[in-house]
Design a protein around this motif. Structure first.
Motif, mmCIF file in Angstrom:
data_model
loop_
_atom_site.group_PDB
_atom_site.id
_atom_site.type_symbol
_atom_site.label_atom_id
_atom_site.label_comp_id
_atom_site.label_asym_id
_atom_site.label_seq_id
_atom_site.Cartn_x
_atom_site.Cartn_y
_atom_site.Cartn_z
ATOM 1 N N GLY A 78 2.046 -13.001 51.462
ATOM 2 C CA GLY A 78 3.404 -12.753 51.938
ATOM 3 C C GLY A 78 3.736 -11.272 51.865
ATOM 4 O O GLY A 78 4.392 -10.725 52.740
ATOM 5 N N ARG A 79 3.226 -10.624 50.803
ATOM 6 C CA ARG A 79 3.485 -9.196 50.589
ATOM 7 C C ARG A 79 2.278 -8.559 49.912
ATOM 8 O O ARG A 79 1.549 -9.217 49.178
ATOM 9 N N MET A 80 2.108 -7.268 50.147
ATOM 10 C CA MET A 80 1.064 -6.515 49.463
ATOM 11 C C MET A 80 1.719 -5.372 48.715
ATOM 12 O O MET A 80 2.470 -4.588 49.311
ATOM 13 N N ALA A 81 1.469 -5.315 47.426
ATOM 14 C CA ALA A 81 2.021 -4.254 46.586
ATOM 15 C C ALA A 81 0.934 -3.238 46.280
ATOM 16 O O ALA A 81 -0.170 -3.601 45.891
ATOM 17 N N ILE A 82 1.238 -1.976 46.454
ATOM 18 C CA ILE A 82 0.318 -0.896 46.134
ATOM 19 C C ILE A 82 0.858 -0.207 44.882
ATOM 20 O O ILE A 82 2.036 0.104 44.793
ATOM 21 N N PHE A 83 -0.025 0.033 43.921
ATOM 22 C CA PHE A 83 0.393 0.690 42.688
ATOM 23 C C PHE A 83 -0.681 1.680 42.267
ATOM 24 O O PHE A 83 -1.770 1.724 42.826
ATOM 25 N N HIS A 84 -0.367 2.494 41.258
ATOM 26 C CA HIS A 84 -1.357 3.412 40.692
ATOM 27 C C HIS A 84 -1.052 3.623 39.220
ATOM 28 O O HIS A 84 0.054 3.373 38.760
ATOM 29 N N HIS A 85 -2.047 4.091 38.494
ATOM 30 C CA HIS A 85 -1.847 4.423 37.086
ATOM 31 C C HIS A 85 -2.316 5.836 36.769
ATOM 32 O O HIS A 85 -2.277 6.270 35.642
ATOM 33 N N ASP A 86 -2.740 6.570 37.771
ATOM 34 C CA ASP A 86 -3.233 7.936 37.602
ATOM 35 C C ASP A 86 -2.057 8.901 37.666
ATOM 36 O O ASP A 86 -1.387 8.978 38.691
ATOM 37 N N PRO A 87 -1.788 9.645 36.592
ATOM 38 C CA PRO A 87 -0.643 10.563 36.606
ATOM 39 C C PRO A 87 -0.738 11.671 37.663
ATOM 40 O O PRO A 87 0.257 12.299 37.983
ATOM 41 N N SER A 88 -1.932 11.898 38.201
ATOM 42 C CA SER A 88 -2.058 12.934 39.224
ATOM 43 C C SER A 88 -1.620 12.441 40.608
ATOM 44 O O SER A 88 -1.500 13.227 41.537
ATOM 45 N N ALA A 113 1.677 -3.256 61.407
ATOM 46 C CA ALA A 113 2.439 -3.417 62.654
ATOM 47 C C ALA A 113 1.508 -3.467 63.868
ATOM 48 O O ALA A 113 1.677 -4.318 64.749
ATOM 49 N N GLU A 114 0.530 -2.567 63.920
ATOM 50 C CA GLU A 114 -0.396 -2.524 65.064
ATOM 51 C C GLU A 114 -1.196 -3.811 65.212
ATOM 52 O O GLU A 114 -1.492 -4.238 66.315
ATOM 53 N N ARG A 115 -1.547 -4.401 64.078
ATOM 54 C CA ARG A 115 -2.378 -5.611 64.111
ATOM 55 C C ARG A 115 -1.563 -6.898 64.040
ATOM 56 O O ARG A 115 -2.124 -7.982 63.977
ATOM 57 N N ASN A 116 -0.250 -6.758 64.012
ATOM 58 C CA ASN A 116 0.643 -7.918 63.935
ATOM 59 C C ASN A 116 0.328 -8.822 62.749
ATOM 60 O O ASN A 116 0.406 -10.046 62.855
ATOM 61 N N TYR A 117 -0.037 -8.209 61.630
ATOM 62 C CA TYR A 117 -0.250 -9.007 60.420
ATOM 63 C C TYR A 117 1.101 -9.531 59.944
ATOM 64 O O TYR A 117 2.109 -8.822 60.024
ATOM 65 N N PRO A 118 1.141 -10.768 59.442
ATOM 66 C CA PRO A 118 2.428 -11.393 59.102
ATOM 67 C C PRO A 118 2.894 -11.131 57.671
ATOM 68 O O PRO A 118 3.490 -11.987 57.043
ATOM 69 N N TYR A 119 2.611 -9.966 57.131
ATOM 70 C CA TYR A 119 3.049 -9.663 55.768
ATOM 71 C C TYR A 119 3.584 -8.240 55.713
ATOM 72 O O TYR A 119 3.412 -7.463 56.639
ATOM 73 N N SER A 120 4.229 -7.922 54.607
ATOM 74 C CA SER A 120 4.779 -6.583 54.423
ATOM 75 C C SER A 120 4.054 -5.887 53.280
ATOM 76 O O SER A 120 3.355 -6.524 52.493
ATOM 77 N N CYS A 121 4.256 -4.597 53.187
ATOM 78 C CA CYS A 121 3.593 -3.773 52.184
ATOM 79 C C CYS A 121 4.645 -2.888 51.525
ATOM 80 O O CYS A 121 5.537 -2.387 52.202
ATOM 81 N N PHE A 122 4.524 -2.690 50.221
ATOM 82 C CA PHE A 122 5.448 -1.811 49.520
ATOM 83 C C PHE A 122 4.741 -1.152 48.350
ATOM 84 O O PHE A 122 3.677 -1.602 47.919
ATOM 85 N N VAL A 123 5.338 -0.075 47.839
ATOM 86 C CA VAL A 123 4.806 0.613 46.669
ATOM 87 C C VAL A 123 5.508 0.049 45.444
ATOM 88 O O VAL A 123 6.735 0.063 45.351
#
Length: 88
Positions: free
Chosen positions: A41-51, A69-79
């Motif tokens: 349903g959603r993809m979350a992007i995260f990081h743990h590198d202080p740089s 959007a280009e591929r019409n994937y049915p999910y959203s992405c957020f940080v």
């Protein structure tokens, strides 16, 4: 890779190596394709590198949103950010 589907959310760690792969279109597209296959349903992007700064994360987020959007994937992405709550 074994995946259970549908999945509410996929969490992806954004490393410098991943950014390079996103820029060349390899792993980034693979990660987005796997998310579609898992019917997330959603993809979350995260990081743990202080740089990793906001510009780094914004670059990956823009790539993800554009490709989704280009591929019409049915999910959203957020940080995902420190202190953020995500309802499943």
């Amino acid at each position: 890779m074994l995946m259970l589907k549908p999945a509410s959310i996929l969490m992806l760690e954004a490393s410098r190596r991943l950014l390079l792969q996103f820029q060349t279109g390899n792993a980034g597209l693979d990660a987005l394709e796997r998310a579609a296959q898992a019917e997330v349903g959603r993809m979350a992007i995260f990081h743990h590198d202080p740089s990793h700064d906001d510009a780094f994360m914004d670059h990956i987020l823009e790539f993800c949103q554009k490709t989704i959007a280009e591929r019409n994937y049915p999910y959203s992405c957020f940080v995902a950010q420190e202190g953020m709550s995500v309802e499943l």
